[in-house]
Design a protein around this motif. Structure first.
Motif, PDB file in Angstrom:
ATOM      1  N   VAL A   1       1.405 -11.185   3.886  1.00  0.00           N
ATOM      2  CA  VAL A   1       1.813 -10.074   4.747  1.00  0.00           C
ATOM      3  C   VAL A   1       2.740 -10.566   5.852  1.00  0.00           C
ATOM      4  CG1 VAL A   1       1.045  -8.083   6.083  1.00  0.00           C
ATOM      5  CG2 VAL A   1      -0.400  -8.974   4.234  1.00  0.00           C
ATOM      6  N   THR A   2       4.004 -10.224   5.741  1.00  0.00           N
ATOM      7  CA  THR A   2       4.990 -10.687   6.744  1.00  0.00           C
ATOM      8  C   THR A   2       5.110  -9.686   7.907  1.00  0.00           C
ATOM      9  OG1 THR A   2       6.684  -9.558   5.455  1.00  0.00           O
ATOM     10  CG2 THR A   2       6.342 -11.925   5.013  1.00  0.00           C
ATOM     11  N   HIS A   3       4.883  -8.413   7.586  1.00  0.00           N
ATOM     12  CA  HIS A   3       5.054  -7.374   8.620  1.00  0.00           C
ATOM     13  C   HIS A   3       3.989  -6.272   8.428  1.00  0.00           C
ATOM     14  CE1 HIS A   3       9.066  -9.166   8.084  1.00  0.00           C
ATOM     15  NE2 HIS A   3       9.286  -8.869   9.347  1.00  0.00           N
ATOM     16  N   GLY A   4       3.819  -5.483   9.480  1.00  0.00           N
ATOM     17  CA  GLY A   4       2.962  -4.288   9.398  1.00  0.00           C
ATOM     18  C   GLY A   4       3.782  -3.112   9.905  1.00  0.00           C
ATOM     19  N   GLN A   5       3.676  -1.952   9.221  1.00  0.00           N
ATOM     20  CA  GLN A   5       4.496  -0.836   9.691  1.00  0.00           C
ATOM     21  C   GLN A   5       3.901  -0.241  10.966  1.00  0.00           C
ATOM     22  OE1 GLN A   5       5.058   2.340   6.946  1.00  0.00           O
ATOM     23  NE2 GLN A   5       2.895   2.647   6.506  1.00  0.00           N
ATOM     24  N   GLY A   6       4.765   0.429  11.744  1.00  0.00           N
ATOM     25  CA  GLY A   6       4.299   1.072  12.979  1.00  0.00           C
ATOM     26  C   GLY A   6       3.688   2.434  12.684  1.00  0.00           C
TER      27      GLY A   6
ATOM     28  N   PRO B   1      -1.042 -16.272  17.477  1.00  0.00           N
ATOM     29  CA  PRO B   1      -0.382 -16.359  16.165  1.00  0.00           C
ATOM     30  C   PRO B   1      -1.308 -15.769  15.095  1.00  0.00           C
ATOM     31  CG  PRO B   1      -0.259 -18.453  17.313  1.00  0.00           C
ATOM     32  CD  PRO B   1      -1.212 -17.601  18.104  1.00  0.00           C
ATOM     33  N   THR B   2      -0.800 -14.830  14.335  1.00  0.00           N
ATOM     34  CA  THR B   2      -1.648 -14.047  13.420  1.00  0.00           C
ATOM     35  C   THR B   2      -0.939 -13.812  12.100  1.00  0.00           C
ATOM     36  OG1 THR B   2      -2.740 -12.907  15.260  1.00  0.00           O
ATOM     37  CG2 THR B   2      -2.765 -11.789  13.142  1.00  0.00           C
ATOM     38  N   ALA B   3      -1.737 -13.748  11.017  1.00  0.00           N
ATOM     39  CA  ALA B   3      -1.178 -13.337   9.718  1.00  0.00           C
ATOM     40  C   ALA B   3      -2.296 -12.790   8.847  1.00  0.00           C
ATOM     41  CB  ALA B   3      -0.482 -14.511   9.023  1.00  0.00           C
ATOM     42  N   MET B   4      -1.918 -12.139   7.749  1.00  0.00           N
ATOM     43  CA  MET B   4      -2.878 -11.481   6.860  1.00  0.00           C
ATOM     44  C   MET B   4      -2.648 -11.922   5.422  1.00  0.00           C
ATOM     45  SD  MET B   4      -2.975  -7.548   8.197  1.00  0.00           S
ATOM     46  CE  MET B   4      -4.444  -7.231   7.204  1.00  0.00           C
ATOM     47  N   VAL B   5      -3.757 -11.899   4.672  1.00  0.00           N
ATOM     48  CA  VAL B   5      -3.734 -12.124   3.223  1.00  0.00           C
ATOM     49  C   VAL B   5      -4.161 -10.816   2.598  1.00  0.00           C
ATOM     50  CG1 VAL B   5      -4.509 -13.715   1.418  1.00  0.00           C
ATOM     51  CG2 VAL B   5      -4.972 -14.247   3.805  1.00  0.00           C
ATOM     52  N   MET B   6      -3.501 -10.397   1.538  1.00  0.00           N
ATOM     53  CA  MET B   6      -3.953  -9.175   0.868  1.00  0.00           C
ATOM     54  C   MET B   6      -4.258  -9.453  -0.596  1.00  0.00           C
ATOM     55  SD  MET B   6      -1.856  -5.968   2.376  1.00  0.00           S
ATOM     56  CE  MET B   6      -2.354  -5.369   4.004  1.00  0.00           C
ATOM     57  N   CYS B   7      -5.231  -8.707  -1.107  1.00  0.00           N
ATOM     58  CA  CYS B   7      -5.508  -8.739  -2.546  1.00  0.00           C
ATOM     59  C   CYS B   7      -5.284  -7.337  -3.084  1.00  0.00           C
ATOM     60  CB  CYS B   7      -6.933  -9.216  -2.812  1.00  0.00           C
ATOM     61  SG  CYS B   7      -8.216  -8.009  -2.513  1.00  0.00           S
ATOM     62  N   PRO B   8      -5.064  -7.213  -4.404  1.00  0.00           N
ATOM     63  CA  PRO B   8      -4.804  -5.887  -4.974  1.00  0.00           C
ATOM     64  C   PRO B   8      -6.042  -4.996  -4.904  1.00  0.00           C
ATOM     65  CG  PRO B   8      -4.240  -7.655  -6.519  1.00  0.00           C
ATOM     66  CD  PRO B   8      -5.023  -8.271  -5.404  1.00  0.00           C
ATOM     67  N   CYS B   9      -5.856  -3.707  -5.093  1.00  0.00           N
ATOM     68  CA  CYS B   9      -7.010  -2.819  -5.297  1.00  0.00           C
ATOM     69  C   CYS B   9      -6.660  -1.842  -6.415  1.00  0.00           C
ATOM     70  CB  CYS B   9      -7.418  -2.109  -4.013  1.00  0.00           C
ATOM     71  SG  CYS B   9      -6.144  -1.225  -3.146  1.00  0.00           S
ATOM     72  N   VAL B  10      -7.655  -1.344  -7.110  1.00  0.00           N
ATOM     73  CA  VAL B  10      -7.430  -0.560  -8.338  1.00  0.00           C
ATOM     74  C   VAL B  10      -6.688   0.742  -8.013  1.00  0.00           C
ATOM     75  CG1 VAL B  10      -8.571   0.670 -10.226  1.00  0.00           C
ATOM     76  CG2 VAL B  10      -9.456  -1.556  -9.449  1.00  0.00           C
ATOM     77  N   ASP B  11      -5.574   0.969  -8.722  1.00  0.00           N
ATOM     78  CA  ASP B  11      -4.716   2.147  -8.504  1.00  0.00           C
ATOM     79  C   ASP B  11      -4.224   2.246  -7.067  1.00  0.00           C
ATOM     80  OD1 ASP B  11      -6.920   4.117 -10.635  1.00  0.00           O
ATOM     81  OD2 ASP B  11      -5.238   2.779 -11.150  1.00  0.00           O
ATOM     82  N   GLY B  12      -4.321   1.174  -6.298  1.00  0.00           N
ATOM     83  CA  GLY B  12      -3.852   1.207  -4.907  1.00  0.00           C
ATOM     84  C   GLY B  12      -4.661   2.148  -4.039  1.00  0.00           C
ATOM     85  N   LEU B  13      -5.867   2.518  -4.529  1.00  0.00           N
ATOM     86  CA  LEU B  13      -6.640   3.574  -3.869  1.00  0.00           C
ATOM     87  C   LEU B  13      -7.522   3.007  -2.765  1.00  0.00           C
ATOM     88  CD1 LEU B  13      -7.282   6.643  -4.103  1.00  0.00           C
ATOM     89  CD2 LEU B  13      -9.206   5.995  -5.582  1.00  0.00           C
ATOM     90  N   SER B  14      -7.505   3.646  -1.601  1.00  0.00           N
ATOM     91  CA  SER B  14      -8.413   3.283  -0.506  1.00  0.00           C
ATOM     92  C   SER B  14      -8.628   4.529   0.356  1.00  0.00           C
ATOM     93  CB  SER B  14      -7.796   2.145   0.320  1.00  0.00           C
ATOM     94  OG  SER B  14      -8.674   1.759   1.362  1.00  0.00           O
ATOM     95  N   HIS B  15      -9.593   4.394   1.324  1.00  0.00           N
ATOM     96  CA  HIS B  15      -9.992   5.602   2.085  1.00  0.00           C
ATOM     97  C   HIS B  15     -10.402   6.690   1.095  1.00  0.00           C
ATOM     98  CE1 HIS B  15      -8.112   4.540   6.231  1.00  0.00           C
ATOM     99  NE2 HIS B  15      -8.793   3.559   5.697  1.00  0.00           N
TER     100      HIS B  15
ATOM    101  N   ARG C   1       3.509 -12.630  -3.340  1.00  0.00           N
ATOM    102  CA  ARG C   1       4.783 -12.047  -2.932  1.00  0.00           C
ATOM    103  C   ARG C   1       4.653 -11.591  -1.481  1.00  0.00           C
ATOM    104  NH1 ARG C   1       6.705  -6.210  -4.220  1.00  0.00           N
ATOM    105  NH2 ARG C   1       6.866  -6.213  -1.978  1.00  0.00           N
ATOM    106  N   ASN C   2       5.751 -11.540  -0.780  1.00  0.00           N
ATOM    107  CA  ASN C   2       5.748 -10.998   0.583  1.00  0.00           C
ATOM    108  C   ASN C   2       5.477  -9.504   0.495  1.00  0.00           C
ATOM    109  OD1 ASN C   2       6.424 -13.523   1.411  1.00  0.00           O
ATOM    110  ND2 ASN C   2       8.548 -13.040   1.977  1.00  0.00           N
ATOM    111  N   ILE C   3       4.811  -8.994   1.509  1.00  0.00           N
ATOM    112  CA  ILE C   3       4.510  -7.563   1.498  1.00  0.00           C
ATOM    113  C   ILE C   3       4.410  -7.061   2.933  1.00  0.00           C
ATOM    114  CG2 ILE C   3       1.974  -7.809   1.480  1.00  0.00           C
ATOM    115  CD1 ILE C   3       1.936  -5.565  -0.693  1.00  0.00           C
ATOM    116  N   VAL C   4       4.755  -5.789   3.130  1.00  0.00           N
ATOM    117  CA  VAL C   4       4.594  -5.136   4.443  1.00  0.00           C
ATOM    118  C   VAL C   4       3.316  -4.307   4.376  1.00  0.00           C
ATOM    119  CG1 VAL C   4       5.551  -3.425   6.061  1.00  0.00           C
ATOM    120  CG2 VAL C   4       7.089  -5.012   4.842  1.00  0.00           C
ATOM    121  N   SER C   5       2.460  -4.446   5.379  1.00  0.00           N
ATOM    122  CA  SER C   5       1.218  -3.680   5.351  1.00  0.00           C
ATOM    123  C   SER C   5       1.499  -2.210   5.677  1.00  0.00           C
ATOM    124  CB  SER C   5       0.206  -4.226   6.364  1.00  0.00           C
ATOM    125  OG  SER C   5      -0.932  -3.383   6.376  1.00  0.00           O
ATOM    126  N   GLY C   6       1.049  -1.328   4.797  1.00  0.00           N
ATOM    127  CA  GLY C   6       1.213   0.111   5.040  1.00  0.00           C
ATOM    128  C   GLY C   6       0.159   0.616   6.007  1.00  0.00           C
TER     129      GLY C   6
END
Ligand code: HGY
Ligand code: MN
Ligand code: MN
Length: 416
Positions: free
Chosen positions: A211-216, A372-386, A354-359
């Motif tokens: 995760v290189t960036h997070g959206q506002g 100094p901060t950074a994030m690691v992300m893993c996939p989730c099924v169908d991109g579904l959350s909440h 791959r680099n990714i921006v956090s939605g």
């Protein structure tokens, strides 16, 4: 700093079992979780996490926002610790992994260090940030926002839920209001593991999101006031319909977000109608607009157009409006050094990445302002959350936790 050997891995079964154990607390109605912040269920989840931290020999600190800090001592206790964690609170219809993977992934890092008898120069602190979701009490990332000095503690204590209960009172009621002053802790670096909550990694068959960036984000709470009247006997031209106003604003938000594709997003998820009776024209509506973009200029442009549009809609319907900004943070660029530690770890461990921006927003977005901060992300099924159907594979969880393990241990520096 010496990098950990590629053979260093976490205990996948223990991590998965812990996630499943935590999921039993505050069960949802469709297989997910309802462990909303500072509810009894949140309190129960905190006690379970504390028992596990005690068993791992960690020293627990709790601050005045209820955030939990479980410390594994370093070879040099005077050094600022490496923090690792996320949140245990969930949406009302949340999944088992949003936030939980990051807290229990952090616990698994220290459990694995204990198993391997590895000492690190810097202490390591596993963290559970209070009220990341902002579902019961706005805003999201509340405790990390107070820690980063962007939210006022006395103010957020007064924020109320739909039943009128105050956040500060509820935190005290569940017995998790600590005594530590919020924000005093010095953080050497902070790492957060989180599910992507979107479809990119799964669609591309990639194990790890660097995760290189997070959206506002902006949350605008809107109150529209018209006039309650009979739905049968009131002539159409004489109506002051706050429900119609809300419907038009919801459409407006969607249209404006669509003007800034492919990255901007916008929706209204929280809606209340008063008096909400079948044969009374809605006299009042209260709803929250959620708009996001990786670019601050786009976020500000959408905000301005929405405010103008609300004024036009309300003039046409002869209704009043009030707009309160109840949440906001600018787009985030994470620390290049921490991001590199995550990318190198994925490479060393043989995981595709791959680099990714956090939605989504995360506590890391605020902590990035003070350490100094950074994030690691893993996939989730169908991109579904909440959504209670949120799902990940055990392999995805383990790969993310392995990368987290390496990034944390490399930054904390192995001394034996
Ligand atoms: O709203 C968010 O992005 C986060 O899930 N609280
Ligand atoms: Mn989350
Ligand atoms: Mn969430």
């Amino acid at each position: 700093m010496a990098a950990p050997g590629e053979n260093l891995r976490i205990n996948s079964d223990r991590l998965w079992d812990s996630i499943m154990e935590m999921a039993k607390i505050g069960p949802g109605i469709a297989g997910g979780n309802n462990r909303q912040t500072v509810t009894d269920e949140d309190g129960e989840g905190r006690h379970l996490f504390k028992r596990w931290c005690d068993a791992a020999g960690l020293e627990m600190g709790v601050d005045e926002m209820g955030t939990m800090f479980a410390r594994r001592e370093g070879a040099d206790p005077s050094l600022p610790p490496v923090y690792v964690g996320s949140h245990l609170d969930t949406q009302p219809t949340g999944g088992k992994y949003d936030g939980v993977l990051g807290v229990l992934g952090g616990l698994e890092v220290v459990r694995s260090l204990n198993d391997l008898g590895i000492k690190t120069k810097h202490p390591i602190v596993v963290t559970n940030w209070t009220n990341e979701e902002g579902a019961r009490f706005a805003p999201a990332m509340m405790a990390s926002g107070v820690f980063a000095g962007v939210l006022d503690q006395a103010d957020v204590y007064e924020h109320t839920d739909k039943q009128g209960k105050k956040f500060g009172d509820e935190l005290e009621r569940i017995g998790w209001k600590g005594t530590e002053k919020v924000g005093d802790r010095k953080i050497y670096a902070f790492f957060e593991l989180h599910i992507e909550q979107g479809p990119i990694l799964e669609d591309e068959g990639i194990d790890i999101g660097v995760v290189t960036h997070g959206q506002g984000l902006k949350w605008l709470q809107v109150t529209l006031t018209g006039k309650e009247a009979h739905t049968g006997s009131t002539p159409m031209p004489k109506r002051r319909n706050a429900g119609l106003g809300m419907a038009r604003v919801i459409e407006l938000v969607h249209e404006i977000a669509m003007d800034y594709q492919p990255d901007a997003v916008g929706a209204v998820g929280h809606m209340e109608v008063f008096p909400n009776s079948r044969n009374i024209i809605a006299g009042r509506t209260v709803f929250t607009i959620d708009i996001r973009s990786p670019e601050k200029e786009v976020l500000d442009a959408m905000d301005g157009r929405i405010r103008e549009g609300i004024e036009t809609i309300c003039e046409a319907l002869d209704i009043q409006y009030k707009i309160e900004q109840v949440g906001a943070f600018d787009p985030v660029t994470f620390d290049a050094g921490c991001v590199k530690a995550i990318r190198d770890a994925a490479e060393r461990l043989g995981y595709t990445h791959r680099n990714i921006v956090s939605g989504a927003g995360h506590d890391a977005c605020w902590i990035n302002r003070v350490a100094p901060t950074a994030m690691v992300m893993c996939p989730c099924v169908d991109g579904l959350s909440h959504n209670e159907a949120e799902d990940i594979s055990k392999e995805w969880a383990s790969a993310g936790a392995d990368v987290l393990f390496h990034a944390v241990v490399e930054t904390a520096e192995i001394v034996g």
